[in-house]
Scaffold this active site. Structure first.
Site, PDB file in Angstrom:
ATOM      1  N   ASP A 286       0.740  -1.281   0.236  1.00 53.74           N
ATOM      2  CA  ASP A 286       0.012  -0.052   0.045  1.00 53.74           C
ATOM      3  C   ASP A 286       0.995   1.280  -0.037  1.00 53.74           C
ATOM      4  O   ASP A 286       1.949   1.125   0.095  1.00 53.74           O
ATOM      5  CB  ASP A 286      -0.860  -0.005   1.197  1.00 53.74           C
ATOM      6  CG  ASP A 286      -2.044   0.767   0.914  1.00 53.74           C
ATOM      7  OD1 ASP A 286      -2.242   1.784   0.006  1.00 53.74           O
ATOM      8  OD2 ASP A 286      -3.299   0.603   1.589  1.00 53.74           O
ATOM      9  N   GLU A 485     -10.346   7.001   4.444  1.00 48.31           N
ATOM     10  CA  GLU A 485      -9.169   6.471   5.453  1.00 48.31           C
ATOM     11  C   GLU A 485      -9.217   6.924   6.865  1.00 48.31           C
ATOM     12  O   GLU A 485     -10.548   7.214   7.338  1.00 48.31           O
ATOM     13  CB  GLU A 485      -7.902   6.622   5.058  1.00 48.31           C
ATOM     14  CG  GLU A 485      -7.819   5.786   3.457  1.00 48.31           C
ATOM     15  CD  GLU A 485      -6.406   5.945   2.848  1.00 48.31           C
ATOM     16  OE1 GLU A 485      -5.449   5.319   3.631  1.00 48.31           O
ATOM     17  OE2 GLU A 485      -6.220   6.045   1.667  1.00 48.31           O
TER      18      GLU A 485
HETATM   19  C1  BGC Z   1      -4.874   3.167   0.200  1.00 48.65           C
HETATM   20  C2  BGC Z   1      -4.989   2.271  -0.787  1.00 48.65           C
HETATM   21  C3  BGC Z   1      -5.046   3.098  -2.324  1.00 48.65           C
HETATM   22  C4  BGC Z   1      -3.726   3.711  -2.251  1.00 48.65           C
HETATM   23  C5  BGC Z   1      -3.349   4.446  -3.309  1.00 48.65           C
HETATM   24  C6  BGC Z   1      -3.692   4.110   0.060  1.00 48.65           C
HETATM   25  O1  BGC Z   1      -3.512   4.949   1.033  1.00 48.65           O
HETATM   26  O2  BGC Z   1      -5.096   2.634   1.624  1.00 48.65           O
HETATM   27  O3  BGC Z   1      -6.352   1.617  -0.706  1.00 48.65           O
HETATM   28  O4  BGC Z   1      -5.107   2.106  -3.259  1.00 48.65           O
HETATM   29  O5  BGC Z   1      -3.471   4.493  -1.177  1.00 48.65           O
HETATM   30  O6  BGC Z   1      -4.171   5.724  -3.734  1.00 48.65           O
END
Ligand code: BGC
Length: 641
Positions: A286, A485
């Site tokens: 991630d 998030e």
């Molecule tokens: C998230 C992911 C995402 C990635 C790219 C991360 O902060 O947890 O779900 O795909 O960012 O944007």
């Protein structure tokens, strides 16, 4: 039970496997160690120029949430132009994979229809519709020259305080399993159905592996404390279904499992996923996830790669990551064998996706024009999803409403497309947007205005209210403002902690002595007993996306009084009876929800009763949680627009 039988899947036969393996082996044999390490890097668009990516033979690029070729309102042509610049016709060039977060439609693309977030699709339980949405999204992503989406999220949210609850489909692992199949069917096509990664399909990502839905206190990126058997039987179910549906990319989760960060868990990534589960695709980290393993960047990269991560998603200085990994290899801390395995996996997936013979992204996009959906078709798909996701919690008899009436559409969320869309909508957090940023969108109010106008009635916003005697019914729309998030983590799930104004406004509206319908725009169930009591009917709209106006097609009858569309949505998460019930899941000991998983009234099945819910909320007023220092320093400096 042995680990093998605890973790098991029926791996599908992948079409084109032997050709892909042959090509990947041949390309791998021709590469230098520096080129191999570059294949293991995924660089953020803002940090890399096309020429550099080509020179280094970078494996992949991404545009994170709120990252665009030039600006938020870029037309498709700008995306295609940039995608073409990341391609090269030179001999020996290894095609670069571009990944994007198309998590509810192609949500970084201006003008693209945004579908309800997964929690709303979870309410619809319409898996055929979900597969259609996923396919429409794949076509939209391809039309910008991109081959890969970081979706679907297969979390099983089990604590409503978690800010990513809406990215999950349901608390029920069985439903998440079905959702995973539908998403992979629509995005990639299925291995046994002749359409796997065929024309009009893109690579999907099973994310985030694994256990993110049960972190302690619902803290995003926190510690998931559960037994291995719960990890498998609850949290991994969507992933197992994804693997059976042909998933080729898995994204490691930010969280820890019983104290160990998943990004550094050799047990889960290598022994379980690549071993017991026979996963042949690649694992992507991630966003800078590996940096949480050690303060020293080199050490962090090493730990993650040695645990089994094949591609590192780097938000900023990818050259430093390249240099560190090269150094780790030189000193034997990362072996040639591990690097070869990672690169082989990446090349194999590129080959399966036909990347050596797909042609320039813009040329390919043109070739797909014949299967592209019209804007109208896409909006209609979104409208169907909105209608089917609505959940009716209460109806004392006033619904459906007659569109020939005068309807006041009140509340801060009544005419706000950004609020309907939530996070991951043009920008990462879904903030800093206006209605004009969603040109084909329709707000909830606009849907009512249009339908009432056609039927001979009138819907109006509070600011257009002239004559208070001319109100026959009120729709009051309120909810959670957008977040993504950890920014959406809550300490308490009482709505009054989030917005104390709404209940007063609702009570104030009673003075008109007409029916008041409450509508909640939300990423999760919240404790809303006072708000429920202040209404005559109550609907949960979740985060419906750009076609929020479609709610009018369920709430309003036709002009002749017949129902247009009945409610079909059923709760994908249990609804709390008390403000402290943030961990509330069907099957729990002493399960005592206000409305159980699967609850949803309909017009056909009229259960009209007047109930008063307990309004006492003893919880102190601290809705937001401060992000932990570890998370706050984890590289979360996304671009603002
Ligand atoms: C998230 C992911 C995402 C990635 C790219 C991360 O902060 O947890 O779900 O795909 O960012 O944007």
């Amino acid at each position: 039970m042995t680990k093998e039988s605890l973790w098991s899947v029926d791996s599908p036969t992948i079409p084109g496997e032997s050709e892909a393996v042959e090509l990947a082996s041949r390309v791998l044999a021709s590469m230098s160690i520096e080129q191999k390490i570059a294949q293991m890097i995924q660089a953020e668009l803002a940090a890399i120029e096309p020429q550099e990516a080509i020179e280094y033979q970078i494996g992949s690029i991404l545009n994170g949430g709120g990252s665009f070729p030039k600006s938020k309102r870029d037309p498709k042509a700008s995306w295609l132009e940039l995608a073409d610049r990341f391609a090269s016709s030179e001999a020996g060039f290894i095609p670069i994979l571009w990944g994007t977060d198309a998590v509810h439609g192609h949500n970084n693309l201006f003008g693209s229809p945004l579908y309800p977030h997964n929690i709303g699709l979870g309410a619809s339980r319409n898996f055929e519709l979900i597969a259609q949405i996923a396919h429409a999204t794949a076509l939209e992503v391809l039309s910008t020259g991109i081959d890969w989406t970081f979706a679907p999220t297969l979390a099983v949210p089990r604590d409503l305080r978690w800010g990513r609850t809406y990215e999950g489909f349901s608390e029920d692992p069985g439903l998440v399993k079905q959702f995973a199949r539908a998403m992979f069917k629509g995005l990639q096509g299925l291995p046994n159905q002749g359409d796997f990664l065929s024309e009009g399909r893109i690579l999907a990502t099973a994310k985030h592996f694994v256990g993110e839905g049960c972190t302690f206190e619902g803290i995003d990126q926190g510690d998931s404390r559960c037994s291995e058997s719960d990890l498998v039987s609850i949290h991994a179910q969507g992933h197992l279904a994804a693997l059976e549906s042909g998933a080729q990319v898995v994204m490691a989760a930010f969280n820890s499992w019983n104290g160990e960060k998943i990004h550094g868990s050799k047990y889960l990534l290598t022994d379980v996923l690549k071993g017991h589960l026979n996963f042949q695709g690649f694992i992507v980290s991630d966003w800078d996830g590996f940096t949480q393993l050690d303060e020293d960047l080199g050490r962090a990269c090493e730990l993650s790669v040695n645990a089994g991560v094949d591609m590192l998603m780097v938000s900023g200085d990818w050259r430093a990551v390249h240099a560190h990994l090269t150094d780790s290899h030189r000193h034997g801390r990362v072996t040639t064998q591990r690097i070869d395995d990672a690169v082989f996996r990446i090349l194999r997936v590129k080959a399966l996706n036909g990347m050596w013979w797909r042609g320039l992204p813009s040329t390919r996009a043109k070739l797909l024009a014949h299967i592209e959906k019209t804007n109208r078709e896409k909006d209609n798909l979104a409208r169907t999803a909105v209608r089917e996701s609505l959940v009716l919690l209460k109806n004392e008899g006033c619904l459906p409403l007659d569109p020939r009436m005068n309807i006041l559409v009140a509340g801060e969320f009544a005419d706000s497309i950004p609020d309907q869309c939530g996070g991951w909508s043009l920008t990462w957090q879904g903030t800093e947007n206006s209605n004009e940023d969603f040109p084909s969108g329709q707000s909830i109010y606009e849907g009512f205005a249009e339908q009432c106008r056609v039927a001979g009635g009138r819907a109006f916003l509070t600011e257009h209210l002239e004559d208070t005697s001319k109100i026959d019914a009120i729709l009051y729309v309120f909810g959670e403002t957008p977040y993504a998030e950890g920014d959406g983590d809550l300490q308490h799930i009482s709505y009054q902690h989030i917005n104390p104004k709404a209940i007063n406004e609702l009570r104030e509206l009673r003075k008109f002595q007409v029916p008041v319908v409450g509508m909640l725009v939300t990423g999760r169930p919240l404790w809303i007993n006072p708000e429920l009591n202040a209404t005559d009917a109550f609907v949960v709209a979740w985060l419906p996306g750009t076609q929020g106006g479609a709610v009018a097609e369920v709430i309003l009858t036709f002009a002749d009084g017949t129902v247009q569309h009945d409610f079909r949505g059923k709760l994908p998460q249990s609804w709390p009876k008390y403000p402290t019930q943030y961990i509330l899941n069907c099957g729990d000991l002493g399960y005592d929800p206000l409305f159980p998983l699967g609850f949803g009234l309909t017009y056909a099945n009229k259960a009209i009763e007047t109930v008063t819910f307990n309004e006492t909320d003893p919880t102190p007023m601290h809705p937001k949680r401060e992000r932990s220092a570890a998370v706050a320093t984890a590289g979360y400096n996304r671009h603002s627009t």
